[in-house]
Design a protein around this motif. Structure first.
Motif, short mmCIF file in Angstrom:
data_model
loop_
_atom_site.label_atom_id
_atom_site.label_comp_id
_atom_site.label_asym_id
_atom_site.label_seq_id
_atom_site.Cartn_x
_atom_site.Cartn_y
_atom_site.Cartn_z
N MET A 80 0.60 52.35 121.81
CA MET A 80 -0.62 52.37 120.98
C MET A 80 -1.79 52.91 121.81
N LYS A 109 -7.88 52.18 121.65
CA LYS A 109 -9.06 52.38 120.81
C LYS A 109 -10.28 51.68 121.40
N SER A 125 -13.99 51.49 114.28
CA SER A 125 -12.91 50.53 114.46
C SER A 125 -13.01 49.46 113.36
N ASP A 157 -11.35 45.82 111.81
CA ASP A 157 -10.56 44.63 112.13
C ASP A 157 -10.63 43.68 110.93
N SER A 208 -3.18 42.69 108.77
CA SER A 208 -3.16 43.30 110.11
C SER A 208 -2.75 44.76 110.07
N ASP A 230 -5.75 47.18 110.23
CA ASP A 230 -6.59 47.32 111.42
C ASP A 230 -6.37 48.70 112.04
N ARG A 231 -7.46 49.39 112.35
CA ARG A 231 -7.30 50.76 112.82
C ARG A 231 -8.56 51.23 113.53
N TYR A 284 -3.46 53.08 113.95
CA TYR A 284 -3.31 51.73 113.40
C TYR A 284 -2.71 50.79 114.44
N ASP A 285 -3.17 49.54 114.39
CA ASP A 285 -2.72 48.55 115.36
C ASP A 285 -1.28 48.10 115.15
N SER A 286 -0.89 47.93 113.89
CA SER A 286 0.42 47.33 113.59
C SER A 286 1.54 48.29 113.91
#
Length: 438
Positions: free
Chosen positions: A1, A4, A209, A211, A226, A229-230, A260-262
């Motif tokens: 990842m 960010k 960002s 959240d 979740s 989230d990005r 994206y976080d996921s």
């Protein structure tokens, strides 16, 4: 990842450098006033012969602010009373409610002849009479600045942090959530402009960002957010060439990265993507009668995961302003962009929107506005198309420089088609806003 956090930190630091630099440079008021007048007379890109109703100065009704050194502080308080006939934005079993909102705001901005810096903070506190599950508290803090380097050149920067509630009418919100979905958004940007003769070069870099907080159904089940989230990084460059003092052609290219976080899962594959937009257009002014900008080109968004089809095709935007009289402004706009989707199975959608607005100054202190927009959203990865109509009429009465009142009637109608169609609903809102400013 991708990291960010480092992107946000670096861009926020750059923005802070621009703002601090603006504060650190000394100014010479008399000399810079002369230079500013010379800039205006020599500017091939000024489009200010026509003045819109909302832009027109009204010295008798403008807040004076509170001087403090080289700054002026503007406190403001707005109170809204709203009737909403479909508070949950549903098709059946509609529930109405009365909503009261308090919107405090404070802005501090520099009062210098060169350079500029502003800091602001605002909040929206909403309280519902019948459904306290819809009560929300949003807030935003931020700063912006401009550093004037030499004639025709400047640097800009800013940073902002906000805690926001997603409205029930959002196409991405979870319809089964007991409470509206909340999220934090951090953003920062830096930009630069250089004008010389017939050429103007400009560039800007942004990072945002998101959240999201998880929601819950009325039964207590967790609604996982979740996967939304990005962080989004965008960089754009543009070159304008003035054919005449009233017409310029331009080319613009922007690149974006959406991280994206996921991680990929069986239900929601990761929505990471990269894309670009390439446009050519014209910016013009026809005397004091009209002005506008039209651009057309190509947009493309490519997704890392094969579960999502790429989005590409014709892209563009346009905004035209017409001043039939000094008391009326007519604005038309159109755009075609790629937006992120927050629903299972889709990573994004191609959004096309057209709109129109009329502002009319009935009296010096009474402004009437009518506005309508229509949009179509074509989702990738799933069989869903949304059509949305927004319409509103409002009147703003300026009592004096400290107080004003606005009344608004607004209507939203959404229709969704396809095997995985979204919600269909209509919402009517009527509200009165009282404003106190100093």
């Amino acid at each position: 990842m991708r990291n960010k956090s480092s992107q946000v930190f670096l861009l926020a630091s750059a923005a802070s450098f621009v703002i601090v630099g603006a504060a650190a440079v000394s100014t010479d008021a008399a000399a810079q006033s002369v230079r500013a007048a010379q800039d205006r007379s020599a500017d091939m890109f000024a489009r200010d012969r026509g003045v819109g109703v909302r832009e027109r100065p009204r010295p008798d009704y403008e807040a004076l602010g509170i001087p403090s050194g080289g700054f002026v502080i503007f406190p403001k308080l707005q109170v809204d009373a709203e009737y909403n006939d479909n508070i949950f934005a549903v098709d059946t079993d509609k529930q109405d409610d009365v909503v009261f909102r308090i919107r405090p705001e404070i802005v501090a901005q520099s009062d210098w002849s060169r350079h500029y810096i502003q800091a602001y903070g605002r909040s929206t506190i909403s309280q519902n009479v019948d459904f306290d599950s819809e009560n929300t508290t949003d807030w935003t803090v931020g700063t912006t600045g401009r550093l004037d380097i030499v004639r025709g050149s400047n640097l800009t920067g800013g940073a902002e942090f906000a805690h926001v509630t997603e409205p029930r009418t959002s196409t991405n919100t979870a319809q089964t959530a007991e409470n509206p979905i909340e999220f934090d958004m951090a953003s920062a940007y830096v930009g630069a402009v250089r004008s010389k003769g017939r050429v103007r070069l400009s560039g800007r870099a942004d990072v945002r960002s998101f959240d999201y907080e998880d929601g819950r159904t009325t039964a207590g089940a967790v609604i996982d957010q979740s996967d939304r989230d990005r962080s989004i990084f965008n960089v754009a460059g543009r070159m304008d060439y003035a054919i005449s003092p009233a017409t310029a052609v331009f080319g613009q290219v922007s690149l974006n990265e959406r991280d994206y976080d996921s991680d990929a899962s069986s239900t929601t594959p990761a929505r990471d993507s990269s894309g670009y937009e390439a446009l050519v257009g014209v910016n013009f002014e026809l005397g004091a009668v009209s002005r506008g900008e039209i651009a057309a080109g190509y947009i493309s968004q490519s997704f890392d995961d094969a579960a999502y089809t790429d989005i590409d095709g014709f892209g563009g935007r346009a905004q035209l302003e017409w001043f039939p009289t000094e008391l009326t402004t007519v604005t038309a706009s159109v755009s075609r962009t790629v937006q992120d989707a927050g629903i299972i199975g889709a990573a994004g959608y191609l959004s096309t929107e057209v709109g129109g607005k009329i502002d009319h100054e009935l009296l010096r202190n009474l402004i009437l506005t009518a506005q309508v927009t229509y949009s179509e959203d074509d989702y990738n990865g799933i069989d869903r198309d949304d059509q949305r109509l927004n319409a509103s009429v409002s009147g703003t009465y300026l009592i004096n420089r400290h107080y004003g009142v606005t009344t608004t009637l607004a209507y939203i109608d959404q229709a969704s088609d396809g095997a995985l169609s979204g919600p269909n609903y209509d919402v009517m809102r009527m509200y009165v806003s009282l404003v106190a400013q100093f």
